[in-house]
Design a protein around this motif. Structure first.
Motif, short mmCIF file in Angstrom:
data_model
loop_
_atom_site.label_atom_id
_atom_site.label_comp_id
_atom_site.label_asym_id
_atom_site.label_seq_id
_atom_site.Cartn_x
_atom_site.Cartn_y
_atom_site.Cartn_z
N THR A 305 0.65 -0.98 -0.14
CA THR A 305 -0.11 -0.04 0.04
C THR A 305 0.93 1.24 0.04
O THR A 305 0.48 2.19 -0.49
N ASP A 306 2.17 1.05 0.59
CA ASP A 306 2.72 2.40 0.64
C ASP A 306 3.50 2.81 -0.82
O ASP A 306 3.78 4.06 -0.80
N LEU A 307 3.32 2.19 -1.79
CA LEU A 307 3.81 2.33 -3.21
C LEU A 307 2.57 2.67 -3.87
O LEU A 307 2.63 3.06 -5.29
N GLN A 308 1.33 2.33 -3.52
CA GLN A 308 0.13 2.81 -4.19
C GLN A 308 0.32 4.08 -4.82
O GLN A 308 -0.29 4.43 -6.11
N PRO A 309 0.41 5.17 -4.01
CA PRO A 309 0.24 6.34 -4.51
C PRO A 309 1.50 6.84 -5.40
O PRO A 309 1.09 7.58 -6.67
N LEU A 310 2.56 6.24 -5.32
CA LEU A 310 3.67 6.29 -6.45
C LEU A 310 3.40 5.80 -7.81
O LEU A 310 3.52 6.39 -8.78
N ILE A 311 2.76 4.62 -7.55
CA ILE A 311 2.55 3.53 -8.95
C ILE A 311 1.24 4.46 -9.63
O ILE A 311 1.16 4.43 -10.78
N THR A 312 0.48 5.26 -8.77
CA THR A 312 -0.69 6.06 -9.32
C THR A 312 -0.11 6.85 -10.30
O THR A 312 -0.56 7.28 -11.43
N THR A 313 0.86 7.88 -9.93
CA THR A 313 1.55 8.63 -10.78
C THR A 313 2.30 8.07 -11.80
O THR A 313 2.20 8.57 -12.94
N LEU A 314 2.87 7.11 -11.94
CA LEU A 314 3.45 6.28 -13.03
C LEU A 314 2.49 5.88 -13.92
O LEU A 314 2.37 6.04 -15.23
N CYS A 315 1.30 5.46 -13.56
CA CYS A 315 0.17 5.08 -14.38
C CYS A 315 -0.36 6.10 -15.14
O CYS A 315 -1.06 6.14 -16.45
N LEU A 316 -0.12 7.31 -14.63
CA LEU A 316 -0.60 8.56 -15.36
C LEU A 316 0.41 8.51 -16.79
O LEU A 316 0.10 9.37 -17.66
N THR A 317 1.53 7.86 -16.87
CA THR A 317 2.37 8.14 -18.03
C THR A 317 2.13 6.87 -18.92
O THR A 317 2.84 6.74 -19.98
N THR A 318 1.34 5.96 -18.70
CA THR A 318 0.99 4.87 -19.39
C THR A 318 -0.01 5.09 -20.67
O THR A 318 -0.95 5.90 -20.48
N ASP A 319 -0.02 4.16 -21.56
CA ASP A 319 -0.99 4.01 -22.45
C ASP A 319 -2.24 3.23 -21.98
O ASP A 319 -2.18 2.10 -21.49
N GLY A 320 -3.45 3.52 -21.95
CA GLY A 320 -4.66 3.07 -21.48
C GLY A 320 -5.18 3.54 -20.12
O GLY A 320 -4.65 4.52 -19.65
N ILE A 321 -6.11 2.62 -19.75
CA ILE A 321 -6.71 2.82 -18.34
C ILE A 321 -6.17 1.68 -17.39
O ILE A 321 -6.50 0.52 -17.41
N SER A 322 -5.69 2.30 -16.18
CA SER A 322 -5.17 1.11 -15.08
C SER A 322 -6.15 1.16 -13.93
O SER A 322 -6.96 2.40 -13.90
N LYS A 323 -6.26 0.35 -13.39
CA LYS A 323 -7.34 -0.13 -12.49
C LYS A 323 -6.20 -0.29 -11.16
O LYS A 323 -5.71 -1.37 -11.09
N ILE A 324 -6.55 0.45 -10.10
CA ILE A 324 -5.75 0.14 -8.56
C ILE A 324 -6.81 -0.19 -7.74
O ILE A 324 -7.58 0.83 -7.39
N GLU A 325 -6.73 -1.11 -6.88
CA GLU A 325 -7.65 -1.61 -5.84
C GLU A 325 -6.74 -1.42 -4.46
O GLU A 325 -5.77 -2.37 -4.36
N GLU A 326 -7.40 -0.89 -3.48
CA GLU A 326 -6.60 -0.77 -2.28
C GLU A 326 -7.31 -1.40 -1.42
O GLU A 326 -8.51 -1.06 -0.79
N LYS A 327 -6.73 -2.37 -0.79
CA LYS A 327 -7.33 -3.28 0.01
C LYS A 327 -6.59 -3.12 1.66
O LYS A 327 -7.21 -3.84 2.55
N THR A 328 -5.75 -2.55 1.46
CA THR A 328 -5.29 -2.31 2.91
C THR A 328 -5.46 -1.07 3.60
O THR A 328 -6.35 -1.13 4.96
N PHE A 329 -5.70 0.19 3.11
CA PHE A 329 -6.16 1.56 3.61
C PHE A 329 -7.12 1.87 2.82
O PHE A 329 -6.82 2.23 1.80
N LEU A 330 -8.40 1.49 2.91
CA LEU A 330 -9.46 1.78 1.70
C LEU A 330 -9.70 3.06 1.48
O LEU A 330 -10.06 3.34 0.36
N LYS A 331 -9.18 4.08 2.06
CA LYS A 331 -9.37 5.55 1.75
C LYS A 331 -8.13 6.21 1.67
O LYS A 331 -8.20 7.44 1.68
#
Length: 448
Positions: A305-331
């Motif tokens: 979960t600690d890398l979820q915000p960082l990978i979110t930023t990386l996904c902004l640079t990719t092609d297409g739609i990425s999906k991230i489900e947060e199951k550790t800290f839901l908010k």
């Protein structure tokens, strides 16, 4: 309030040495208080405000502690107090790790509810439940938690519910308890393995009965040892992601491919070129097109979960739609509205976010609400057009030593502006140290 200002458009390039782990050093410092004889020496200490706060907390309990550059010396043959000072304990989540050791050593603890980043629900009920089964009694006198035990803690069968903090607290309480403690559903993060090794070297009797079951036979005393804090896998992951997001090339020294397997698997899926080297991992992402990804966070060894915000930023640079489900800290999505201010196309649906990649980001004023969100916004600033200013940047200091300086050395156009006095961790202000054991087996402590 402290502000990071970053101008985007440069590719990160160079070499970064990963510091000691924040999530490792705090429980190690707490575990050191279990030593009934000797002086503990911890090395590779990261330059973090949380470390200073925990050191000051130990000093407020009349423990003998000296911090000098990247090492800490701790003598806890005698612990003068068990009531912590709110000024220090209320700032950091790591103060929670003292509950088990203080109950084990002094039979009493009086501690404020811990502070830390606001990333979602992080109740301490699991800690309390397990320690009560070991004979402790707790009284909530808000904003404090008061706990005590008559005699020694008793070995018991407890459930850590895969909580890292609970697992660590129960281990530290059990090593000096009377009899055998069995911890079911124990978390198995590398930082826990390291604390177990540290305590074992001190004389604790700990072993894994099964993958998620830890058995501990209590002993009556532990001896201080020397121990090196392992590299921070979250900081390593952050710089690996930063290299990929800026389409740069960074050698991350100290990055452990086994501890980062979940992240590296995602990298392979989206197309980030990697090279394992003898002393770390290198990202070679020059102008590499990346594809979208679906991922779910979870307990180690799943995606952290600690890398979820960082990978979110990386996904902004990719092609297409990425999906991230947060199951550790839901908010844990405080970074999302701030990224949206920069032009990010992200939709929140409960505990899931959908990220449309390939759209440009534009620098603006944003705010960090926790350390990983702050790091994610900084990475977004690196790839945005024009200048981004991240306020509340003090959060980042809690988890990333010399963050701005390191990024600048990697070619980033970035600066840090203080609007309040920064935390000082400087050898010139700390000349005290624990002197070697004298013939009387006591230690002298000096501090300027």
């Amino acid at each position: 309030m402290n502000v990071i200002a970053v101008t985007g458009g440069t590719k990160l390039d160079g070499v970064v040495q990963i510091p000691g782990a924040k999530n490792g050093v705090l429980p190690l410092i707490a575990a050191a208080t279990l030593a009934t004889t000797g002086v503990t020496r911890l090395t590779n200490i990261p330059y973090l405000s949380d470390v200073i706060d925990l050191v000051n907390l130990l000093k407020s309990l009349n423990m003998q502690v000296a911090l000098n550059n990247d090492e800490i010396l701790i003598s806890t043959e005698r612990i003068g107090k068990t009531k912590t000072v709110s000024e220090h304990a209320g700032k950091i989540r790591g103060s929670l790790f003292l509950i088990g050791p203080l109950l084990a050593r002094k039979k009493h603890v009086y501690i404020p509810y811990p502070g830390g980043c606001k990333i979602g629900e992080r109740p301490i009920d699991y800690h309390i439940e397990g320690l009560e089964k070991m004979g402790a009694t707790f009284i909530s006198t808000s904003p404090y938690i008061k706990g005590y035990v008559n005699g020694r803690l008793k070995g018991a069968t407890v459930n850590a519910r895969q909580s890292v903090g609970t697992t660590l607290n129960l281990i530290m309480a059990a090593v000096l308890a009377e009899g055998k403690t069995v911890i079911h559903n124990a978390a198995k993060d590398p930082e826990i393995e390291d604390v177990i090794q540290f305590l074992t070297n001190m004389g604790a009797q700990i072993h894994y009965a099964e993958e998620n079951i830890i058995e501990i036979e209590g002993v009556t005393e532990l001896t201080a040892v020397e121990h090196r804090v392992p590299p921070d896998r979250m900081v390593a992951g952050t710089y690996l992601i930063a290299a990929a997001a800026t389409r740069g090339s960074i050698l991350v020294k100290g990055a452990n491919e086994h501890h980062l397997k979940a992240l590296l698997d995602i990298f392979k899926e989206i197309g980030v070129p990697l090279k394992n080297e003898a002393n770390g991992i290198r990202v070679l992402a020059h102008d590499q097109p990346l594809t979208s990804v679906n991922l779910v966070t979870g307990a180690y060894p799943e995606f952290p979960t600690d890398l979820q915000p960082l990978i979110t930023t990386l996904c902004l640079t990719t092609d297409g739609i990425s999906k991230i489900e947060e199951k550790t800290f839901l908010k844990r999505f405080t970074h999302v509205p701030e990224l949206q201010k920069m032009g990010a196309d992200i939709t929140i649906d409960g505990s899931t976010i959908y990220i449309q990649g390939g759209k440009p980001l534009y620098g603006t004023k944003v705010r960090a609400y926790d350390m990983r969100a702050g790091a994610a916004l900084t990475l977004a600033g690196l790839i945005a057009k024009n200048k981004t200013k991240i306020s509340n940047a003090g959060f980042i200091d809690r988890g990333y030593p010399h963050f701005v300086q390191t990024l600048r050395e990697l070619n980033a156009d970035i600066g840090y502006y203080y609007t309040q006095t920064p935390p000082v961790i400087n050898a010139s202000r700390i000349i005290g140290e624990l002197i070697q054991r004298s013939e009387s087996t006591k230690y002298r402590y000096f501090e300027r």
